[in-house]
Design a protein around this motif. Structure first.
Motif, mmCIF file in Angstrom:
data_model
loop_
_atom_site.group_PDB
_atom_site.id
_atom_site.type_symbol
_atom_site.label_atom_id
_atom_site.label_comp_id
_atom_site.label_asym_id
_atom_site.label_seq_id
_atom_site.Cartn_x
_atom_site.Cartn_y
_atom_site.Cartn_z
ATOM 1 N N GLU A 84 -4.354 9.334 -3.858
ATOM 2 C CA GLU A 84 -4.339 10.495 -2.965
ATOM 3 C C GLU A 84 -4.190 10.124 -1.501
ATOM 4 O OE1 GLU A 84 -7.077 13.882 -4.679
ATOM 5 O OE2 GLU A 84 -8.157 11.983 -4.698
ATOM 6 N N ILE A 85 -4.324 8.868 -1.192
ATOM 7 C CA ILE A 85 -4.218 8.453 0.200
ATOM 8 C C ILE A 85 -3.577 7.077 0.247
ATOM 9 C CG2 ILE A 85 -6.519 7.367 0.331
ATOM 10 C CD1 ILE A 85 -6.722 8.606 3.170
ATOM 11 N N ASP A 86 -2.648 6.895 1.151
ATOM 12 C CA ASP A 86 -1.997 5.599 1.353
ATOM 13 C C ASP A 86 -2.561 5.009 2.634
ATOM 14 O OD1 ASP A 86 -0.374 3.433 1.802
ATOM 15 O OD2 ASP A 86 1.488 4.446 1.257
ATOM 16 N N GLU A 87 -3.385 3.989 2.494
ATOM 17 C CA GLU A 87 -4.080 3.430 3.660
ATOM 18 C C GLU A 87 -3.148 2.786 4.672
ATOM 19 O OE1 GLU A 87 -7.306 2.049 0.480
ATOM 20 O OE2 GLU A 87 -5.144 2.388 0.349
ATOM 21 N N ASN A 109 -0.470 -4.188 1.804
ATOM 22 C CA ASN A 109 0.418 -5.162 2.430
ATOM 23 C C ASN A 109 0.163 -5.289 3.931
ATOM 24 O OD1 ASN A 109 2.107 -5.944 0.118
ATOM 25 N ND2 ASN A 109 2.756 -3.801 0.144
ATOM 26 N N ASP A 110 -0.118 -4.165 4.571
ATOM 27 C CA ASP A 110 -0.329 -4.161 6.022
ATOM 28 C C ASP A 110 -1.810 -3.906 6.309
ATOM 29 O OD1 ASP A 110 -0.158 -4.019 8.757
ATOM 30 O OD2 ASP A 110 0.961 -2.119 8.804
ATOM 31 N N LEU A 111 -2.621 -4.935 6.158
ATOM 32 C CA LEU A 111 -4.060 -4.765 6.375
ATOM 33 C C LEU A 111 -4.389 -4.448 7.831
ATOM 34 C CD1 LEU A 111 -6.925 -4.723 5.367
ATOM 35 C CD2 LEU A 111 -6.952 -7.230 5.393
ATOM 36 N N ALA A 114 -3.677 -0.833 8.227
ATOM 37 C CA ALA A 114 -4.642 -0.002 7.503
ATOM 38 C C ALA A 114 -5.946 0.133 8.279
ATOM 39 C CB ALA A 114 -4.899 -0.597 6.121
ATOM 40 N N LEU A 115 -6.381 -0.957 8.904
ATOM 41 C CA LEU A 115 -7.613 -0.918 9.688
ATOM 42 C C LEU A 115 -7.451 -0.050 10.936
ATOM 43 C CD1 LEU A 115 -8.606 -4.696 9.409
ATOM 44 C CD2 LEU A 115 -9.685 -2.770 8.240
ATOM 45 N N ILE A 116 -6.268 -0.069 11.533
ATOM 46 C CA ILE A 116 -6.002 0.783 12.696
ATOM 47 C C ILE A 116 -6.010 2.254 12.280
ATOM 48 C CG2 ILE A 116 -4.222 1.477 14.358
ATOM 49 C CD1 ILE A 116 -3.430 -1.517 14.499
ATOM 50 N N HIS A 117 -5.399 2.562 11.139
ATOM 51 C CA HIS A 117 -5.387 3.961 10.675
ATOM 52 C C HIS A 117 -6.798 4.447 10.372
ATOM 53 C CE1 HIS A 117 -1.125 3.965 10.756
ATOM 54 N NE2 HIS A 117 -0.931 3.247 9.667
ATOM 55 N N MET A 118 -7.639 3.570 9.839
ATOM 56 C CA MET A 118 -9.036 3.951 9.591
ATOM 57 C C MET A 118 -9.742 4.281 10.899
ATOM 58 S SD MET A 118 -10.770 1.701 6.569
ATOM 59 C CE MET A 118 -10.713 2.364 4.897
#
Length: 255
Positions: A84-87, A109-111, A114-118
């Motif tokens: 339901e969510i693409d990090e 792949n892009d950790l 992903a951390l920036i989006h969080m």
């Protein structure tokens, strides 16, 4: 030079592993000790930091056990599975006071992204706590897989993040008050096959983008022998599951 991160993991395989996990978990006695430990630890951490009730987002808790615990603490909880969510993309909604992620960020792949989006999905002053398997995990399985392939090893095991790299990633992602720590769960096994069964029960199978060739019968026997070569006097092999915890906040400045 392209800034696109290398494609190590495959999202379709991630979703397929998740579907198989859900099926296997309907079997009596299916293993789930890794995520159970993550949930207990995360609840203790939230209590320790005295996180004020607010809007919470839970990602990756396929047990459903964390949400009622947070609701009991006064949080309004939104739950999202990895389907339901693409990090690796900006979140469709934001303003969360708490984001809890369980066992998903080790297969993106892009950790850094992903951390920036969080961080961006948090409200000002909001907190993130995420947990996933780290580089100290499954050393005996790695040894067994190398023995199976002999002089031409195939990519069968996930690359994993260690504590030092995780700390650098949090700084790069702009998290405030970043903290990284690790702990190790240990489980003993009388066979390689039982370990692999436990991994599949918990959705910890391979989601690599590149498919390794199937093990030959001889290769599988070499893997089993190499695994049991590390057994103790009781004939059992103690395998490690290192769990990394990354936590931080979005600064009061909103950055």
């Amino acid at each position: 030079m392209s800034s696109t991160p290398p494609r190590i993991f495959d999202r379709k395989r991630r979703l397929a592993v998740q579907r198989r996990l859900e099926s296997r978990q309907r079997t009596e006695g299916a293993a789930r000790f890794v995520i159970d430990d993550m949930i207990v630890d995360l609840i203790e951490r939230i209590a320790f930091v005295r996180q004020q009730p607010g809007e919470a987002l839970v990602i990756g808790d396929w047990t459903g056990a964390l949400t009622p615990e947070l609701v009991a603490q006064g949080h309004e909880v939104m739950w999202r599975g990895i389907d339901e969510i693409d990090e690796e993309l900006p979140y469709p909604s934001g303003g969360f006071d708490l984001i809890a992620g369980l066992g998903t960020l080790d297969t993106v792949n892009d950790l850094p992204g992903a951390l920036i989006h969080m961080r961006n999905a948090l409200a000002t002053g909001g907190r993130v706590i995420v947990q996933f398997l780290g580089a100290g995990s499954l050393p005996n399985l790695r040894t067994a897989m190398l023995a199976a392939d002999g002089e031409r090893p195939a990519a069968r095991m996930h690359p994993m993040v260690d504590v030092r790299a995780a700390a650098q990633l949090l700084q790069r992602a702009g998290w405030s008050d970043p903290v990284v720590d690790s702990r190790t769960l240990r489980a003993s096994y009388a066979s390689l096959d039982r370990l692999i069964s436990d991994l599949r029960d918990q959705g910890l199978g391979s989601v690599l983008a590149s498919f390794a060739p199937p093990l030959t019968k001889a290769g599988l026997e070499r893997a089993r022998e190499a695994f049991l070569a590390n057994a103790g006097p009781n004939g059992r092999v103690v395998e490690d599951f290192e769990i990394l915890t990354l936590s931080g906040r979005r600064s009061l400045a909103g950055t």
